[in-house]
Design an enzyme around this catalytic site. Structure first.
Site, mmCIF file in Angstrom:
data_model
loop_
_atom_site.group_PDB
_atom_site.id
_atom_site.type_symbol
_atom_site.label_atom_id
_atom_site.label_comp_id
_atom_site.label_asym_id
_atom_site.label_seq_id
_atom_site.Cartn_x
_atom_site.Cartn_y
_atom_site.Cartn_z
ATOM 1 N N LYS A 183 1.884 24.614 -4.586
ATOM 2 C CA LYS A 183 0.684 24.000 -3.987
ATOM 3 C C LYS A 183 0.850 22.486 -4.015
ATOM 4 C CE LYS A 183 -2.199 27.907 -5.386
ATOM 5 N NZ LYS A 183 -3.316 28.369 -6.239
ATOM 6 N N LYS A 212 4.247 38.952 -4.791
ATOM 7 C CA LYS A 212 2.802 38.806 -4.980
ATOM 8 C C LYS A 212 2.076 40.049 -4.478
ATOM 9 C CE LYS A 212 1.045 34.713 -4.294
ATOM 10 N NZ LYS A 212 0.753 34.299 -5.702
ATOM 11 N N ARG A 216 0.809 -1.213 0.000
ATOM 12 C CA ARG A 216 0.000 0.000 0.000
ATOM 13 C C ARG A 216 0.846 1.268 0.000
ATOM 14 N NH1 ARG A 216 -3.053 1.947 -2.663
ATOM 15 N NH2 ARG A 216 -4.007 -0.111 -2.666
ATOM 16 N N GLU A 257 4.113 39.347 -9.686
ATOM 17 C CA GLU A 257 2.713 39.121 -10.035
ATOM 18 C C GLU A 257 2.031 40.462 -10.275
ATOM 19 O OE1 GLU A 257 -0.233 36.239 -7.927
ATOM 20 O OE2 GLU A 257 -0.576 38.226 -7.049
ATOM 21 N N ASP A 311 -1.836 37.646 -13.594
ATOM 22 C CA ASP A 311 -2.840 36.999 -12.757
ATOM 23 C C ASP A 311 -4.242 37.298 -13.264
ATOM 24 O OD1 ASP A 311 -3.779 35.509 -10.551
ATOM 25 O OD2 ASP A 311 -4.133 37.358 -9.429
#
Length: 336
Positions: free
Chosen positions: A190, A222, A155, A251, A272
């Site tokens: 992410k 950002k 597994r 960004e 963006d």
């Protein structure tokens, strides 16, 4: 989560069971330069470790992931079902087989999981390589070893193999759509905590490219940085002065911010939530002075439209945070 049978190094790197004697505080090359570990002989077979390193993975990190996965499954005990039903000296061959079509990734990682469980040497037959397209019913990897060890590792090995192959399959779908445009699909940060290097490797297996591996190897200014610094140009300049050697991506939400960023000298600009029309205008404004990356609003059915605007990258966080697994199973057969 260490146990006497499956110890882990407290600060990463190889496990306590490894004979390398390495300082667990030493930094390891995140891109898998195995030559830097020539004096550190880990518990993995040297040939397997080198294959991992050649693929851009750190063998020490993969070994620790393998130990952690098995420890989680055993929870300081034993595989009670397998111990009760399988004779200790039984040997079998297991075929890791694709249940659906896709792209394989993580085969050597699955071998690493087996290597930390198997008490005896095991024989491996490799039918495909990471990055290969596979069909439903196709054998990926065959392993002959003690049946108990094979079932105990099953597994954990499949969890990593299915996860990585699912990411590679998704990346390949994007890469196929973008073929011939010059635009590359790119991942983000992410990722699953503790599995970033494996998931980003899977993206590469599928034909995608990696964004920065961490917060320290490249800068990404950002919206919150811009607000805190008082503007796009101010934020860019602050990073450039503090870390002059690093590439800086900025960004932007508007064409006005885009002009500020490119005039300030940004290496790469993240558009963006721009529409395809706005991306096309951005390409014209920048005129080759910086690389451009589109983010937001992206899907497979509009990816080529965005690519044909001339942007260099499409940033797709879903590659690592939302890709379904590729179904792979283990089919047991008696050793021949």
């Amino acid at each position: 989560m260490s146990t006497d049978d499956l110890p882990l190094a407290p600060y990463g790197g190889c496990g306590d069971g490894c004979g390398c004697g390495a300082d667990p505080h030493d930094e390891h090359d995140a891109h898998g330069d195995y030559e830097g570990h020539e004096e550190q002989e880990c518990g993995l077979d040297p040939a397997l470790a080198q294959l991992l390193a050649d693929a851009g993975l750190d063998p020490l990190e993969v070994e620790d992931v393998a130990y952690l996965a098995i420890q989680e499954d055993l929870d300081h005990g034993v595989d009670v079902t397998t111990v009760a039903t399988i004779p200790e000296d039984a040997v079998a061959t297991g075929d890791f087989t694709a249940r659906q079509a896709g792209v394989a990734a993580g085969l050597r990682v699955a071998e690493a999981v087996l290597s930390v469980v198997c008490t005896d040497e095991f024989e491996v037959e490799r039918h495909v390589e990471d990055g290969d397209r596979v069909e439903a019913g196709q054998k990926l990897l065959s392993v002959t070893t003690r049946t108990r060890d094979l079932l105990t590792a099953e597994r954990s090995a499949l969890n990593l193999l299915c996860r990585m192959s699912g990411i590679a399959t998704a990346a390949r779908a994007w890469a196929d759509v973008l073929e011939g445009t010059g635009t590359k699909v790119r991942d983000t940060r992410k990722t699953t905590p503790g599995l970033r290097s494996l998931e980003k490797f899977a993206v590469r297996c599928g034909g995608g490219v990696n964004h920065r591996m961490s917060l320290s190897d490249a800068a990404l200014v950002k919206d919150n940085h811009v607000i805190a610094a008082g503007g796009v140009a101010q934020a860019f300049q602050a990073v450039r002065e503090a870390f002059p050697e690093l590439p800086i991506e900025v960004e932007v939400d508007t064409l006005h911010q885009l002009r500020e960023a490119v005039d300030a000298g940004a290496d790469l600009i993240l558009l963006d939530n721009f529409t395809p029309g706005e991306c096309e205008e951005a390409v014209s404004i920048v005129h080759g002075r910086a690389l451009l990356e589109a983010s937001g609003r992206l899907a497979l059915d509009n990816a080529r439209e965005y690519a044909e605007t001339g942007v260099d990258f499409l940033a797709v966080g879903a590659l690592t945070h939302s890709s379904p697994i590729l179904d792979v199973g283990l089919d047991l057969r008696g050793a021949e």
